[in-house]
Design an enzyme around this catalytic site. Sequence first.
Site, PDB file in Angstrom:
ATOM      1  N   SER A   2      -7.887  -2.057   6.530  1.00 31.31           N
ATOM      2  CA  SER A   2      -7.306  -2.856   5.466  1.00 31.31           C
ATOM      3  C   SER A   2      -8.275  -4.000   5.218  1.00 31.31           C
ATOM      4  CB  SER A   2      -5.936  -3.382   5.903  1.00 31.31           C
ATOM      5  OG  SER A   2      -5.581  -4.483   5.100  1.00 31.31           O
ATOM      6  N   ASP A  62       0.177 -13.080   4.425  1.00 29.41           N
ATOM      7  CA  ASP A  62       0.004 -13.219   2.977  1.00 29.41           C
ATOM      8  C   ASP A  62       1.329 -13.286   2.236  1.00 29.41           C
ATOM      9  OD1 ASP A  62      -2.764 -13.413   3.006  1.00 29.41           O
ATOM     10  OD2 ASP A  62      -3.044 -11.240   3.024  1.00 29.41           O
ATOM     11  N   ASP A 110      -1.361   0.785  -3.177  1.00 26.32           N
ATOM     12  CA  ASP A 110      -0.082   0.106  -2.944  1.00 26.32           C
ATOM     13  C   ASP A 110       0.390  -0.698  -4.146  1.00 26.32           C
ATOM     14  OD1 ASP A 110       0.744   0.619  -0.024  1.00 26.32           O
ATOM     15  OD2 ASP A 110      -1.397   0.169   0.097  1.00 26.32           O
ATOM     16  N   ARG A 121      -4.632 -17.226  -1.577  1.00 24.26           N
ATOM     17  CA  ARG A 121      -3.238 -16.931  -1.898  1.00 24.26           C
ATOM     18  C   ARG A 121      -2.557 -17.998  -2.743  1.00 24.26           C
ATOM     19  NH1 ARG A 121      -5.323 -12.673  -1.355  1.00 24.26           N
ATOM     20  NH2 ARG A 121      -5.001 -11.296   0.416  1.00 24.26           N
TER      21      ARG A 121
HETATM   22  N1  ARG Z   1      -5.351 -12.342   9.000  1.00 28.29           N
HETATM   23  C1  ARG Z   1      -6.040 -12.949   7.887  1.00 28.29           C
HETATM   24  C2  ARG Z   1      -5.157 -13.989   7.263  1.00 28.29           C
HETATM   25  O1  ARG Z   1      -4.004 -14.017   7.519  1.00 28.29           O
HETATM   26  C3  ARG Z   1      -6.545 -11.939   6.908  1.00 28.29           C
HETATM   27  C4  ARG Z   1      -5.518 -11.151   6.176  1.00 28.29           C
HETATM   28  C5  ARG Z   1      -6.181 -10.079   5.413  1.00 28.29           C
HETATM   29  N2  ARG Z   1      -5.285  -9.484   4.468  1.00 28.29           N
HETATM   30  C6  ARG Z   1      -5.345  -8.193   4.180  1.00 28.29           C
HETATM   31  N3  ARG Z   1      -4.520  -7.765   3.298  1.00 28.29           N
HETATM   32  N4  ARG Z   1      -6.195  -7.375   4.755  1.00 28.29           N
HETATM   33  O2  ARG Z   1      -5.638 -14.827   6.533  1.00 28.29           O
END
Ligand code: ARG
Length: 400
Positions: free
Chosen positions: A177, A126, A16, A97
């Site tokens: 993912s 994210d 991606d 992040r």
């Molecule tokens: N749901 C979790 C969060 O918001 C993990 C997100 C994981 N991100 C990913 N791109 N797989 O912190």
Amino acid sequence: MGRAKRVVLAYSGGVDTSVCIPYLKQEWGVEEVITLAADLGQGDELGPIRQKALDSGAVESLVVDATAEFVRDYAFPAIQANSLYEGRYPLSTALARPLIAKLLVEAAAKYGADAVAHGCTGKGNDQVRFDVSIAALNPDLKVLAPAREWGMSREETIAYGERFGIPAPVKKSSPYSIDRNLLGRSIEAGPLEDPLHEPLEEVYALTKAIANTPDEPAYIELGFEKGLPVTLNGQALEPVALIQQLNAIAGEHGIGRIDMIENRLVGIKSREIYETPALLVLIQAHQDLESLVLTADVSQYKRSIENSWSNLVYNGLWYSPLKAALDAFIQQTQARVTGTVRLRLFKGNATVVGRSSELSLYSPDMATYGAEDRFDHKAAEGFIYVWGMPTRIWSQTQNR
Ligand code: ARG
């Protein structure tokens, strides 16, 4: 006329973010894409990633080692905040992040970029964390999120990439993912989208299945200074090494797996699997030490601050005035949080079995039921008379 001339793109090396490079140039008229891959201790070899970005059309491919900063400035404050979103998730992904956002903003300034970009879709947390953190650090910078707009399926994304020399993934790509850094792994999608489906062993990489963990418990000792972990089994360790070693020991005993339904900021529930061995053990030990050294009122009041702190960080407000104010409260409380916590690790559980501190508020003469007892039992009667006064008066009115 494109959306931006020069863009710094957050880069992971995956399909991606690789496709984002030609996409930004072809579809959105960006002239130069500079990629930035952050090493947050995820354990990937970043050398090939650097080349992959160049092969995909980046003019410059930056790799920044930010692991030490990640632990010191993002993970450690989370331990001091005992942060667990919805009581369970220690924010291992969420904490990364704001740091990546900061690196993007710094690189944009250094390279004279007029925008930064990321490969997040429109459904997750994210994207919010990146966009809001970037806005907080430089409100004049544009944020481009091609994957939020391109509307391509996985297959179409791969096909688009192939047109620009981005090879399709060699092995059949995983249905999951996965986000990973030193603090742990977040796994979602594929068969996990059915909340009833038990995660297959294949989703885990840092923690052993209980069937394969040692049949003898391991005892460990964690030393804290002002709320920060500084020793493991009596040995002083740098923050990164401490987390690495604790991940290995706790993971070996199958500790740190979480399977939960989580409320995302964008209003949907999602099924999440996490493995965060060291971080969970550290929060557990830290919280236990606090119970020894903080006064009852500070300790209890801090719980609500911790909850607010966790929600803010989850919801992308790392750089915000309320977060800064809560940090000040938390820092004020940590001056006393120095001492040692002993834990037993066994069959998926970390159990605190002992704690000690020079600043302990535990008073043996007051607590004991033995002959050394110094507590004035008779004084309790007057205290209860006054304490119970309002209840007694209320009760009398009930019977009128
Ligand atoms: N749901 C979790 C969060 O918001 C993990 C997100 C994981 N991100 C990913 N791109 N797989 O912190």
